[in-house]
Design an enzyme around this catalytic site. Sequence first.
Site, PDB file in Angstrom:
ATOM      1  N   LEU A  25       0.844  -1.185   0.000  1.00  0.00           N
ATOM      2  CA  LEU A  25       0.000   0.000   0.000  1.00  0.00           C
ATOM      3  C   LEU A  25       0.883   1.239   0.000  1.00  0.00           C
ATOM      4  CD1 LEU A  25      -2.640  -0.992   2.743  1.00  0.00           C
ATOM      5  CD2 LEU A  25      -2.876  -1.225   0.263  1.00  0.00           C
ATOM      6  N   ASP A  26       0.365   2.336  -0.566  1.00  0.00           N
ATOM      7  CA  ASP A  26       1.079   3.604  -0.484  1.00  0.00           C
ATOM      8  C   ASP A  26       1.264   4.009   0.970  1.00  0.00           C
ATOM      9  OD1 ASP A  26       0.952   3.677  -3.246  1.00  0.00           O
ATOM     10  OD2 ASP A  26      -0.818   4.968  -3.293  1.00  0.00           O
ATOM     11  N   ARG A  27       2.216   4.882   1.212  1.00  0.00           N
ATOM     12  CA  ARG A  27       2.526   5.296   2.587  1.00  0.00           C
ATOM     13  C   ARG A  27       1.281   5.782   3.333  1.00  0.00           C
ATOM     14  NH1 ARG A  27       6.104  10.564   3.448  1.00  0.00           N
ATOM     15  NH2 ARG A  27       4.063  11.460   2.996  1.00  0.00           N
TER      16      ARG A  27
END
Length: 307
Positions: A147-149
């Site tokens: 997942l993105d940050r």
Amino acid sequence: MCSNLLYGEVIMAKTLRFVVTAEYDGTKAGKYLRTVCGLSARTLAILKRSEGALLADGKLLRTIDLLKEGSVIEISLPSESNSESIEAIEGDLDILFEDQYLLILNKPSNMPVHPVKLHQRDTLANRIAYRYKGTSSDFVFRAVNRLDRDTTGIVIIAKDRHTASLMQKADVKKYYIAVCHGVTDEFGTVDEPIGLAQESKILRTVTPLGQNAVTHYKRISCNNIASLVELNLETGRTHQIRCHMSYIGHPLFGDDLYGGKLDFIGRQALHCLSVEFVHPFTNEVLNIKANLPDDIKNLITRLELKI
């Protein structure tokens, strides 16, 4: 895949045991180990060079041997070393599921999954390394999904090379919740290729030169300024949901990189809500859910959406 695995009959931390069923009587061991047990070519090559790593009824098993119904196959998976040297950093983990093969967590926002240049000590991998520090487990970080940050929600971690290989082949259904600007269609599919935007190392864009990307969405509720949508992906491209929803004119709230406004939330309103898949060893259907974080719940309330 491994319906004849004797789950729970673990000889060592990294040893699996299978029983040959009638349909595989007379099958060459090499074919059985690859197709039924799911061993990759690389792992099988390592095991063939390791004394006692492949056994049938307690005796050495060669890949050319023919199997017999009822034989017990024992596979001692090779030890692994972590060449990446991920630093172990203490921190909370929201664990949703764990067994000897998988670790499934609910990732918070402002936390990368894996160390990168600007984030070496504040990632999910650092905290997981701390969890297994000093144990008998050989820690090598293997995220099945990323997942993105600033995207929250479910991340699946495989605990060994073999499990990671099986999970990459598994049909893992992932469902996301997002809050988008405007009124989306009741349901729809965005089937548009995604690639890097020109002169950018971060921004993605729809481009015929990009990789195939397919996003399905369903509207849960809406009003004249916002829509709450559920999404599932056929592909897993970087920023896929963010890029696709912006492309059709409905960027996510908080996602200023793709045209969303920061008025009500300080990061993209995107959460991996649930995953469903068949456990590669137990054949159990796992349906794991991660509660919505407070900032998205507050956003939904503030926008007077229904969930």
